[in-house]
Scaffold this motif. Structure first.
Motif, PDB file in Angstrom:
ATOM      1  N   GLY A 172     -12.429  -7.809   0.871  1.00 44.85           N
ATOM      2  CA  GLY A 172     -12.132  -6.541   0.226  1.00 44.85           C
ATOM      3  C   GLY A 172     -10.720  -6.146   0.594  1.00 44.85           C
ATOM      4  O   GLY A 172     -10.047  -6.840   1.364  1.00 44.85           O
ATOM      5  N   GLY A 173     -10.261  -5.026   0.052  1.00 43.73           N
ATOM      6  CA  GLY A 173      -8.918  -4.594   0.409  1.00 43.73           C
ATOM      7  C   GLY A 173      -8.387  -3.515  -0.502  1.00 43.73           C
ATOM      8  O   GLY A 173      -9.091  -3.005  -1.386  1.00 43.73           O
ATOM      9  N   LEU A 174      -7.116  -3.178  -0.282  1.00 40.11           N
ATOM     10  CA  LEU A 174      -6.434  -2.114  -1.014  1.00 40.11           C
ATOM     11  C   LEU A 174      -5.096  -2.605  -1.544  1.00 40.11           C
ATOM     12  O   LEU A 174      -4.480  -3.515  -0.975  1.00 40.11           O
ATOM     13  N   PHE A 175      -4.629  -1.940  -2.590  1.00 40.98           N
ATOM     14  CA  PHE A 175      -3.390  -2.315  -3.265  1.00 40.98           C
ATOM     15  C   PHE A 175      -2.905  -1.081  -4.019  1.00 40.98           C
ATOM     16  O   PHE A 175      -3.709  -0.333  -4.575  1.00 40.98           O
ATOM     17  N   ILE A 188       0.816  -1.217   0.000  1.00 41.23           N
ATOM     18  CA  ILE A 188       0.000   0.000   0.000  1.00 41.23           C
ATOM     19  C   ILE A 188       0.853   1.272   0.000  1.00 41.23           C
ATOM     20  O   ILE A 188       0.322   2.362   0.193  1.00 41.23           O
ATOM     21  N   GLY A 189       2.152   1.128  -0.275  1.00 37.82           N
ATOM     22  CA  GLY A 189       3.027   2.295  -0.303  1.00 37.82           C
ATOM     23  C   GLY A 189       3.918   2.336  -1.531  1.00 37.82           C
ATOM     24  O   GLY A 189       5.044   2.841  -1.467  1.00 37.82           O
ATOM     25  N   SER A 190       3.425   1.834  -2.655  1.00 42.34           N
ATOM     26  CA  SER A 190       4.252   1.742  -3.862  1.00 42.34           C
ATOM     27  C   SER A 190       4.760   3.113  -4.295  1.00 42.34           C
ATOM     28  O   SER A 190       4.033   4.110  -4.204  1.00 42.34           O
ATOM     29  N   ALA A 206       0.947   7.861  -0.450  1.00 42.14           N
ATOM     30  CA  ALA A 206       0.138   6.649  -0.601  1.00 42.14           C
ATOM     31  C   ALA A 206       0.017   5.912   0.719  1.00 42.14           C
ATOM     32  O   ALA A 206      -1.073   5.430   1.090  1.00 42.14           O
ATOM     33  N   LEU A 207       1.119   5.802   1.447  1.00 44.29           N
ATOM     34  CA  LEU A 207       1.096   5.112   2.732  1.00 44.29           C
ATOM     35  C   LEU A 207       0.145   5.807   3.693  1.00 44.29           C
ATOM     36  O   LEU A 207      -0.625   5.153   4.414  1.00 44.29           O
ATOM     37  N   TYR A 258      -4.331   3.707  -6.778  1.00 39.37           N
ATOM     38  CA  TYR A 258      -5.212   3.478  -5.627  1.00 39.37           C
ATOM     39  C   TYR A 258      -6.270   2.463  -6.056  1.00 39.37           C
ATOM     40  O   TYR A 258      -7.306   2.803  -6.614  1.00 39.37           O
ATOM     41  N   TYR A 259      -5.951   1.212  -5.800  1.00 37.94           N
ATOM     42  CA  TYR A 259      -6.775   0.101  -6.242  1.00 37.94           C
ATOM     43  C   TYR A 259      -7.640  -0.421  -5.101  1.00 37.94           C
ATOM     44  O   TYR A 259      -7.147  -0.678  -4.005  1.00 37.94           O
ATOM     45  N   VAL A 260      -8.923  -0.610  -5.380  1.00 38.67           N
ATOM     46  CA  VAL A 260      -9.891  -1.149  -4.422  1.00 38.67           C
ATOM     47  C   VAL A 260     -10.389  -2.484  -4.957  1.00 38.67           C
ATOM     48  O   VAL A 260     -10.819  -2.574  -6.110  1.00 38.67           O
ATOM     49  N   TYR A 261     -10.319  -3.521  -4.133  1.00 34.64           N
ATOM     50  CA  TYR A 261     -10.806  -4.842  -4.563  1.00 34.64           C
ATOM     51  C   TYR A 261     -12.287  -4.745  -4.937  1.00 34.64           C
ATOM     52  O   TYR A 261     -13.079  -4.094  -4.243  1.00 34.64           O
TER      53      TYR A 261
END
Length: 314
Positions: free
Chosen positions: A253-256, A199-201, A297-298, A206-209
């Motif tokens: 769900g989640g973030l990436f 989550i800190g690329s 991002a983080l 900002y990707y949401v499952y």
């Protein structure tokens, strides 16, 4: 002098003095329940955890991989923080590739244990490096979210659980072991599993499952509220620790923030840069250190995690 009371027709002083009701009068409005607001997660605190994970890797052969001393030292660091904050922690042991692996589970006392909101991240790195973005970032963010639960003495309606998985880099071994260890009844008690992996690329998306609609909407609402556009994460199925939960019928769900490349001109316009530019050039490499983190991002993703944990547990 007492103020005059002008009575409506048919209303007696006796009714007013005795608390009698007025036939036909509208009932007093009932106040809507006040929902607890999620706290801001200090990115400096998240980065401090990343610095500790980097130091652990440096002191243990440069990595925090499954079956290596750096992984166990990382788990001990996280566990000590949670124990001091009042969580009930459990270490789950498993074997993979002839090496011992560990999951760390942390439960916040209270809440309905028949309705569990579970947030998880994998704690292991690859052998090539310290794994600070992949996946110190998710691990540090959910650790700081858990510590915020303790600092605010948050008492949600649902039960909160946090987890740090081992051996994700070998094929989601730790999370699959956990899911398989649950009875059918206990799997059904998990109302949602939230996964946070990278989550800190450095060049973030900002990707949401796009799995469970309610969880997806929660994250998208947060980002809409701060004016940040999101993308739908459809490529990650089977690549991270939500997969075993999804296969078992648990809402996920989640973030990436990206591991691969900007593939299209549309993505390039949205995220900046040009098509073919890497989200994370240090993905699974020795340069995945504390220098390989995008602070914005983080920060945004850590706050989004807290927002989802608070919103989905009330």
């Amino acid at each position: 002098m007492a103020p005059r009371i002008k009575l409506a027709a048919g209303v007696s002083v006796v009714m007013l003095l005795t608390g009698g009701s007025i036939v036909g009068a509208a009932p007093a409005p009932t106040a809507a329940p006040t929902l607890a607001a999620a706290p801001d997660i200090p990115v400096a605190n998240v980065k401090a955890h990343l610095a500790q994970l980097q130091s652990i890797a440096t002191a243990n052969g440069g990595n925090r991989a499954h079956g290596r001393t750096g992984y166990k030292a990382s788990l001990d660091y996280v566990k000590a923080k949670l124990d001091a904050a009042g969580f009930t922690t459990t270490i789950q042991q498993f074997t993979s590739s002839s090496r011992t692996g560990y999951n760390l589970i942390a439960d916040w006392p209270g809440g309905d244990t028949n309705k569990v909101v579970l947030s998880g991240s994998h704690l292991d790195s690859v052998t090539a490096g310290a794994g600070i973005n992949d996946n110190g970032s998710g691990s540090a963010a959910i650790l700081e979210t858990a510590l915020a639960v303790s600092r605010t003495n948050y008492q949600p309606t649902k039960h909160l659980r946090f987890a740090w998985w081992g051996a994700e880099e070998l094929g989601m071994v730790g999370s699959r072991y956990y899911v398989n260890s649950l009875t059918t009844a206990n799997r059904q008690k998990i109302s949602g599993y939230l996964n946070f992996d990278m989550i800190g690329s450095p060049n973030p998306g900002y990707y949401v499952y796009d799995d469970d609609p309610a969880i997806e909407k929660t994250f998208k609402d947060y980002y809409a509220g701060i004016g940040v556009p999101t993308e739908i994460e459809t490529e990650g199925d089977g690549r991270s620790d939500h997969a075993p939960f999804k296969s078992a019928g648990v809402p996920v769900g989640g973030l990436f923030s990206g591991a691969d490349y900007i593939k299209t001109s549309a993505q390039a316009t949205k995220w900046g840069g040009t098509a073919g530019l890497a989200f994370d050039r240090c993905y699974h490499a020795s340069c995945d250190t504390t220098a390989n983190i995008n602070d914005t991002a983080l920060d945004r993703n850590s706050d989004a995690i807290a927002y989802a944990v608070w919103s989905l547990s009330q």
